[in-house]
Enzyme design. Sequence first.
Site, PDB file in Angstrom:
ATOM      1  N   ARG A  89       0.847  -1.063   0.002  1.00  0.00           N
ATOM      2  CA  ARG A  89      -0.027  -0.045  -0.103  1.00  0.00           C
ATOM      3  C   ARG A  89       0.763   1.276  -0.007  1.00  0.00           C
ATOM      4  NH1 ARG A  89      -4.974  -1.628   0.602  1.00  0.00           N
ATOM      5  NH2 ARG A  89      -5.331  -3.581   1.492  1.00  0.00           N
ATOM      6  N   ASP A  90       0.443   2.471  -0.630  1.00  0.00           N
ATOM      7  CA  ASP A  90       1.345   3.442  -0.853  1.00  0.00           C
ATOM      8  C   ASP A  90       1.016   4.082   0.735  1.00  0.00           C
ATOM      9  OD1 ASP A  90       2.236   5.531  -3.265  1.00  0.00           O
ATOM     10  OD2 ASP A  90       1.986   6.281  -1.435  1.00  0.00           O
ATOM     11  N   ILE A  91       2.436   4.713   0.963  1.00  0.00           N
ATOM     12  CA  ILE A  91       2.279   5.108   2.450  1.00  0.00           C
ATOM     13  C   ILE A  91       1.612   6.766   2.380  1.00  0.00           C
ATOM     14  CG2 ILE A  91       4.359   6.590   2.173  1.00  0.00           C
ATOM     15  CD1 ILE A  91       5.471   5.483   4.787  1.00  0.00           C
ATOM     16  N   ASN A 145       4.927   6.916 -13.177  1.00  0.00           N
ATOM     17  CA  ASN A 145       5.477   8.239 -13.191  1.00  0.00           C
ATOM     18  C   ASN A 145       6.917   7.914 -13.690  1.00  0.00           C
ATOM     19  OD1 ASN A 145       3.221   9.816 -12.535  1.00  0.00           O
ATOM     20  ND2 ASN A 145       3.596   9.099 -10.656  1.00  0.00           N
ATOM     21  N   VAL A 199      10.540   8.134  -6.722  1.00  0.00           N
ATOM     22  CA  VAL A 199      11.514   6.710  -6.508  1.00  0.00           C
ATOM     23  C   VAL A 199      11.776   6.298  -7.976  1.00  0.00           C
ATOM     24  CG1 VAL A 199      11.719   4.558  -5.452  1.00  0.00           C
ATOM     25  CG2 VAL A 199       9.862   6.296  -4.422  1.00  0.00           C
ATOM     26  N   HIS A 217       7.662   1.253 -10.968  1.00  0.00           N
ATOM     27  CA  HIS A 217       6.500   0.943 -10.330  1.00  0.00           C
ATOM     28  C   HIS A 217       5.249   1.412 -10.881  1.00  0.00           C
ATOM     29  CE1 HIS A 217       7.862   4.728  -8.676  1.00  0.00           C
ATOM     30  NE2 HIS A 217       6.584   5.102  -8.352  1.00  0.00           N
ATOM     31  N   HIS A 268       1.400   2.431 -10.199  1.00  0.00           N
ATOM     32  CA  HIS A 268       0.329   2.873  -9.012  1.00  0.00           C
ATOM     33  C   HIS A 268      -0.880   1.993  -9.417  1.00  0.00           C
ATOM     34  CE1 HIS A 268       2.542   6.159  -7.244  1.00  0.00           C
ATOM     35  NE2 HIS A 268       3.284   6.315  -8.292  1.00  0.00           N
TER      36      HIS A 268
HETATM   37  P1  5GP Z   1       6.428   8.020  -7.697  1.00  0.00           P
HETATM   38  O1  5GP Z   1       6.329   9.496  -7.195  1.00  0.00           O
HETATM   39  O2  5GP Z   1       7.816   7.615  -7.751  1.00  0.00           O
HETATM   40  O3  5GP Z   1       5.548   7.688  -8.981  1.00  0.00           O
HETATM   41  O4  5GP Z   1       5.640   7.261  -6.398  1.00  0.00           O
HETATM   42  C1  5GP Z   1       6.381   6.776  -5.315  1.00  0.00           C
HETATM   43  C2  5GP Z   1       5.420   6.552  -4.450  1.00  0.00           C
HETATM   44  O5  5GP Z   1       6.080   5.699  -3.255  1.00  0.00           O
HETATM   45  C3  5GP Z   1       4.509   7.462  -3.598  1.00  0.00           C
HETATM   46  O6  5GP Z   1       3.121   7.682  -4.023  1.00  0.00           O
HETATM   47  C4  5GP Z   1       5.153   7.439  -2.225  1.00  0.00           C
HETATM   48  O7  5GP Z   1       3.913   7.874  -1.434  1.00  0.00           O
HETATM   49  C5  5GP Z   1       5.347   6.033  -2.046  1.00  0.00           C
HETATM   50  N1  5GP Z   1       6.507   5.894  -0.970  1.00  0.00           N
HETATM   51  C6  5GP Z   1       7.586   6.284  -0.767  1.00  0.00           C
HETATM   52  N2  5GP Z   1       8.242   5.816   0.123  1.00  0.00           N
HETATM   53  C7  5GP Z   1       7.260   4.878   0.739  1.00  0.00           C
HETATM   54  C8  5GP Z   1       7.499   3.960   1.629  1.00  0.00           C
HETATM   55  O8  5GP Z   1       8.523   3.865   2.655  1.00  0.00           O
HETATM   56  N3  5GP Z   1       6.691   2.980   1.893  1.00  0.00           N
HETATM   57  C9  5GP Z   1       5.285   2.918   0.903  1.00  0.00           C
HETATM   58  N4  5GP Z   1       4.432   2.129   1.310  1.00  0.00           N
HETATM   59  N5  5GP Z   1       5.333   3.812   0.176  1.00  0.00           N
HETATM   60  C10 5GP Z   1       6.124   4.594  -0.013  1.00  0.00           C
END
Ligand code: 5GP
Length: 115
Positions: free
Chosen positions: A30-32, A88, A97, A101, A103
């Site tokens: 799950r997204d944090i 993204n 990150v 990945h 979403h």
């Molecule tokens: P991006 O912005 O790279 O597409 O998405 C990265 C996602 O990873 C973000 O939505 C962020 O909330 C999530 N995220 C970052 N660090 C962590 C973590 O330590 N644990 C979890 N579960 N999600 C994370």
Amino acid sequence: MASDCIFCKIRDGEIPADALRRDERCFVIRDINPRAPVHLLVIPNSHITSLPGLTPDEREAVGAMFSTAGEMAAIEGVDGSGYRLVVNQGRDADQSVSHLHLHLLGGKPLGGMCS
Ligand code: 5GP
Ligand code: ZN
């Protein structure tokens, strides 16, 4: 593997996160910081940073990410109402990150394509 990568650390258990599913190709958390009632991240085990130049194994992992996302949507109960899959990539997409990945977002109306 990148030593400073959050998702590699989660994969290796160095950062805690409850994996909803894990197999030889990818895992799901799950997204944090959820942006919808259902907000999962489908993450390949291997530290893929961009789509061009994927190895055959990485191509299989990317395919597995999509079928896993579909299965997780059904488990989360949003396959009927609908959901969105988002990747993204890079600065203009606000990628935070740099480990590929997906979403998986759902559980509410998500608006138009880019909202
Ligand atoms: P991006 O912005 O790279 O597409 O998405 C990265 C996602 O990873 C973000 O939505 C962020 O909330 C999530 N995220 C970052 N660090 C962590 C973590 O330590 N644990 C979890 N579960 N999600 C994370
Ligand atoms: Zn990584």
